[in-house]
Motif scaffolding. Structure first.
Motif, PDB file in Angstrom:
ATOM      1  N   ASP A   1       2.221  19.372   4.740  1.00 17.72           N
ATOM      2  CA  ASP A   1       1.522  18.401   5.714  1.00 17.72           C
ATOM      3  C   ASP A   1       2.262  17.231   5.973  1.00 17.72           C
ATOM      4  O   ASP A   1       2.190  15.931   5.280  1.00 17.72           O
ATOM      5  CB  ASP A   1       0.129  18.271   5.275  1.00 17.72           C
ATOM      6  CG  ASP A   1      -0.610  17.630   6.447  1.00 17.72           C
ATOM      7  OD1 ASP A   1      -0.287  17.477   7.573  1.00 17.72           O
ATOM      8  OD2 ASP A   1      -1.959  16.944   5.980  1.00 17.72           O
ATOM      9  N   VAL A   2       3.137  17.309   7.039  1.00 13.56           N
ATOM     10  CA  VAL A   2       4.036  16.220   7.294  1.00 13.56           C
ATOM     11  C   VAL A   2       3.696  15.962   8.924  1.00 13.56           C
ATOM     12  O   VAL A   2       3.462  16.691   9.880  1.00 13.56           O
ATOM     13  CB  VAL A   2       5.541  16.469   7.232  1.00 13.56           C
ATOM     14  CG1 VAL A   2       6.265  15.202   7.730  1.00 13.56           C
ATOM     15  CG2 VAL A   2       5.661  16.990   5.881  1.00 13.56           C
TER      16      VAL A   2
ATOM     17  N   ASP B   1      -6.335   7.171   6.135  1.00 20.22           N
ATOM     18  CA  ASP B   1      -5.114   7.833   5.570  1.00 20.22           C
ATOM     19  C   ASP B   1      -3.915   7.409   5.970  1.00 20.22           C
ATOM     20  O   ASP B   1      -2.659   8.251   5.848  1.00 20.22           O
ATOM     21  CB  ASP B   1      -5.385   9.412   6.006  1.00 20.22           C
ATOM     22  CG  ASP B   1      -6.233  10.101   5.490  1.00 20.22           C
ATOM     23  OD1 ASP B   1      -6.897   9.767   4.438  1.00 20.22           O
ATOM     24  OD2 ASP B   1      -7.035  11.094   6.236  1.00 20.22           O
ATOM     25  N   ALA B   2      -3.762   5.889   6.662  1.00 17.62           N
ATOM     26  CA  ALA B   2      -2.611   5.304   6.855  1.00 17.62           C
ATOM     27  C   ALA B   2      -1.505   5.380   5.750  1.00 17.62           C
ATOM     28  O   ALA B   2      -0.431   5.925   6.146  1.00 17.62           O
ATOM     29  CB  ALA B   2      -2.884   4.016   7.209  1.00 17.62           C
ATOM     30  N   ALA B   3      -1.871   5.021   4.600  1.00 18.33           N
ATOM     31  CA  ALA B   3      -0.821   5.013   3.526  1.00 18.33           C
ATOM     32  C   ALA B   3      -0.302   6.322   3.115  1.00 18.33           C
ATOM     33  O   ALA B   3       0.936   6.674   2.990  1.00 18.33           O
ATOM     34  CB  ALA B   3      -1.513   4.355   2.285  1.00 18.33           C
TER      35      ALA B   3
ATOM     36  N   ALA C   1       0.837  -1.194  -0.017  1.00 14.49           N
ATOM     37  CA  ALA C   1      -0.169  -0.124  -0.054  1.00 14.49           C
ATOM     38  C   ALA C   1       0.839   1.205  -0.012  1.00 14.49           C
ATOM     39  O   ALA C   1       0.619   2.214  -0.937  1.00 14.49           O
ATOM     40  CB  ALA C   1      -0.935   0.053   1.340  1.00 14.49           C
ATOM     41  N   LEU C   2       2.025   1.360   0.728  1.00 14.20           N
ATOM     42  CA  LEU C   2       2.706   2.415   0.749  1.00 14.20           C
ATOM     43  C   LEU C   2       3.674   2.397  -0.433  1.00 14.20           C
ATOM     44  O   LEU C   2       3.693   3.624  -0.970  1.00 14.20           O
ATOM     45  CB  LEU C   2       4.121   2.230   1.765  1.00 14.20           C
ATOM     46  CG  LEU C   2       5.065   3.299   1.744  1.00 14.20           C
ATOM     47  CD1 LEU C   2       4.496   4.571   2.041  1.00 14.20           C
ATOM     48  CD2 LEU C   2       6.050   3.014   2.875  1.00 14.20           C
ATOM     49  N   ALA C   3       3.860   1.342  -1.226  1.00 16.16           N
ATOM     50  CA  ALA C   3       4.648   1.366  -2.490  1.00 16.16           C
ATOM     51  C   ALA C   3       3.687   1.995  -3.517  1.00 16.16           C
ATOM     52  O   ALA C   3       4.056   2.946  -4.619  1.00 16.16           O
ATOM     53  CB  ALA C   3       5.073   0.096  -2.833  1.00 16.16           C
TER      54      ALA C   3
ATOM     55  N   ALA D   1       3.399   7.866   3.974  1.00 16.28           N
ATOM     56  CA  ALA D   1       4.062   8.364   2.602  1.00 16.28           C
ATOM     57  C   ALA D   1       4.594   9.998   3.119  1.00 16.28           C
ATOM     58  O   ALA D   1       5.752   9.962   2.756  1.00 16.28           O
ATOM     59  CB  ALA D   1       3.299   8.395   1.571  1.00 16.28           C
ATOM     60  N   ASP D   2       3.843  10.447   3.639  1.00 15.79           N
ATOM     61  CA  ASP D   2       4.256  11.914   4.132  1.00 15.79           C
ATOM     62  C   ASP D   2       5.648  11.700   5.156  1.00 15.79           C
ATOM     63  O   ASP D   2       6.374  12.714   5.033  1.00 15.79           O
ATOM     64  CB  ASP D   2       3.221  12.641   5.105  1.00 15.79           C
ATOM     65  CG  ASP D   2       1.909  13.006   4.099  1.00 15.79           C
ATOM     66  OD1 ASP D   2       2.076  13.036   2.852  1.00 15.79           O
ATOM     67  OD2 ASP D   2       1.059  13.232   4.601  1.00 15.79           O
ATOM     68  N   LEU D   3       5.823  10.708   6.093  1.00 15.28           N
ATOM     69  CA  LEU D   3       6.550  10.484   6.909  1.00 15.28           C
ATOM     70  C   LEU D   3       7.612  10.216   6.275  1.00 15.28           C
ATOM     71  O   LEU D   3       8.699  10.642   6.223  1.00 15.28           O
ATOM     72  CB  LEU D   3       6.148   9.549   7.988  1.00 15.28           C
ATOM     73  CG  LEU D   3       7.470   9.401   8.943  1.00 15.28           C
ATOM     74  CD1 LEU D   3       7.821  10.184   9.577  1.00 15.28           C
ATOM     75  CD2 LEU D   3       6.905   7.917   9.893  1.00 15.28           C
ATOM     76  N   VAL D   4       7.689   9.243   5.153  1.00 17.82           N
ATOM     77  CA  VAL D   4       8.747   8.776   4.539  1.00 17.82           C
ATOM     78  C   VAL D   4       9.352   9.947   3.475  1.00 17.82           C
ATOM     79  O   VAL D   4      10.837  10.021   3.524  1.00 17.82           O
ATOM     80  CB  VAL D   4       8.417   7.721   3.248  1.00 17.82           C
ATOM     81  CG1 VAL D   4       9.368   7.611   2.299  1.00 17.82           C
ATOM     82  CG2 VAL D   4       8.061   6.499   4.303  1.00 17.82           C
ATOM     83  N   GLU D   5       8.622  10.643   2.903  1.00 20.00           N
ATOM     84  CA  GLU D   5       8.946  11.804   1.998  1.00 20.00           C
ATOM     85  C   GLU D   5       9.684  12.979   3.166  1.00 20.00           C
ATOM     86  O   GLU D   5      10.716  13.497   2.515  1.00 20.00           O
ATOM     87  CB  GLU D   5       7.783  12.553   1.567  1.00 20.00           C
ATOM     88  CG  GLU D   5       7.540  11.780   0.308  1.00 20.00           C
ATOM     89  CD  GLU D   5       6.323  12.521  -0.498  1.00 20.00           C
ATOM     90  OE1 GLU D   5       6.396  12.263  -1.800  1.00 20.00           O
ATOM     91  OE2 GLU D   5       5.740  13.392  -0.099  1.00 20.00           O
ATOM     92  N   SER D   6       9.173  13.042   4.246  1.00 13.74           N
ATOM     93  CA  SER D   6       9.807  14.176   5.069  1.00 13.74           C
ATOM     94  C   SER D   6      11.354  13.711   5.616  1.00 13.74           C
ATOM     95  O   SER D   6      12.200  14.403   5.791  1.00 13.74           O
ATOM     96  CB  SER D   6       9.014  14.419   6.335  1.00 13.74           C
ATOM     97  OG  SER D   6       9.250  13.147   7.328  1.00 13.74           O
TER      98      SER D   6
END
Length: 405
Positions: A375-376, A356-358, A29-31, A362-367
């Motif tokens: 919005d992180v 909104d988990a995925a 899902a994250l991918a 993804a926000d966390l990963v990008e940050s």
């Protein structure tokens, strides 16, 4: 956070996960979310994970050695050797793929990849699907930059690591998440009562032995309206079919249902195990449940997984040693004799969902990769401590967020 790709912001990310569905479903899902944002994603896993159905075509899989560490110390030397070999292979992969961050989803195949990431100075994150921090994630908790959790109360999480906790939820498959927009199926005193029963390969036997006889003990007003779908082990099919026939209860049985999400959409009640993905899907869709935690689950994590949903009123938990036909019938009656009660339980389950988990993960990963976001998820010291240490209540909470300009 939008899933639209941002111009010039493309990054490479490595996801590392054990080869079971519980580890890989949130990784996939994250991918999909990262791919939709214009990033490139690779997977590190074992042979099972490389060949599991549902792996996205855009994500190449790399199989690395990963030792297991059981109770017998005699096998630890071989396990350490395999981990070191896998770590060396991961470092070579990182040299060519040049990831901006490495994200682990638990399971032993994630260990060498995360060890390689921390030794190479790459940003690293672990995601915990269960309400108990798993063995591999516990080993890595002090090394990684962030710990993403699925529940606001996570056992075996050391207080000293609470400042790096980010509550995001457990990502689910897109076809399941879409069902969140649908209403709970109509349930009245006259309608069919559709029950979905699943338990996986380890959990199906006790369900096969108890559920048919438990349903037969329901009052006629409920029993005569039953329509059951049950997943069984191949060796149990004939016996379960005979049980339902003897009780004159219509039931569709199978060892695997490809359209499980559609069956979940039509179900009024779920009966089954309490794996992390199961809980995430039930709360994403909003389906009440009777949950029977697998008693041999490591650290009793399936029982911990039921806490939030049960306290909110969306589920009832029965320990396996108490899971008898009479007790099952009693709990079903408590939930379903009044149609409004079952609909209310569905609403409580829905409120526990984190749809909104995925995106949040993804926000966390990008940050972590240096991309400026509007919005992180930023769980600060005090919020992180609260998320990790406070007792869970029946009131669902959303991940704490700050605006990052």
């Amino acid at each position: 956070m939008s899933s639209e790709p941002r111009k010039g912001a493309s990054r490479h990310f490595v996801l590392a996960a054990g080869g079971t569905g519980g580890h890989l479903i949130p990784a996939f899902a994250l991918a999909a979310e990262l791919n939709a944002r214009g990033h490139h994603v690779a997977l590190i896993t074992d042979e099972r994970g490389a060949n599991i159905p549902g792996k996205p075509d855009f994500m190449p899989a790399h199989v690395l050695p990963a030792g297991r560490f059981g109770k017998n110390p005699l096998g630890w030397f071989a396990g350490v050797r395999a981990v070191l070999q896998g770590r060396a292979m991961a470092l070579r992969l990182f040299e060519s793929f040049q990831p901006s961050a490495v994200i682990g989803f638990g399971g032993y195949p994630a260990l060498p990849a995360l060890l390689a990431a921390t030794s190479a100075g790459l940003p690293s994150i672990v995601h915990e699907q269960n309400a108990v921090l798993g063995r591999v994630n516990r080993l890595l908790a002090g090394r990684v930059d962030a710990i993403a959790t699925s529940y606001d109360q996570v056992d075996r999480l050391a207080p000293k690591h609470a400042g790096k906790v980010h509550l995001v939820g457990n990502p689910v498959r897109a076809e399941v998440l879409r069902l969140r927009e649908q209403d709970f199926p109509d349930f009245t005193d006259e309608s069919l009562f559709r029950i979905l029963v699943t338990g996986g390969s380890q959990g199906a036997r006790v369900l096969s032995e108890v559920v048919p006889d438990g349903l037969a003990m329901l009052p006629p007003a409920l029993r005569q309206r039953l329509q059951v779908t049950q997943q069984c082990r191949p060796e149990d099919l004939d016996a379960v079919r005979g049980r339902y026939a003897s009780h004159d209860i219509p039931a569709e049985l199978g060892t695997y249902f490809e359209d499980m999400h559609e069956r979940l959409a039509g179900a009024h009640l779920f009966i089954g195990r309490a794996g992390a993905s199961t809980i995430a899907e039930l709360t994403a869709v909003g389906r009440p449940a009777i949950l029977v935690p697998l008693p041999i689950a490591t650290d009793d994590h399936q029982a911990a997984n039921t806490r939030e949903m049960a306290r909110a009123g969306g589920a009832r938990m029965i320990r396996q040693d108490a899971f008898q036909p009479k007790e099952l019938a009693k709990q079903i009656q408590a939930m379903a004799m009044n149609p409004a009660s079952l609909a209310n339980a569905a609403h409580c389950a829905f409120n526990c969902g984190r749809p909104d988990a995925a995106k949040d993960l993804a926000d966390l990963v990008e940050s972590m990769s240096g991309i400026d976001l509007m919005d992180v998820i930023r769980v600060g010291e005090s919020a992180g401590v609260a998320a990790a240490l406070r007792p869970a209540t029946g009131t669902p909470r959303k991940a704490a967020k700050e605006r990052v300009e």
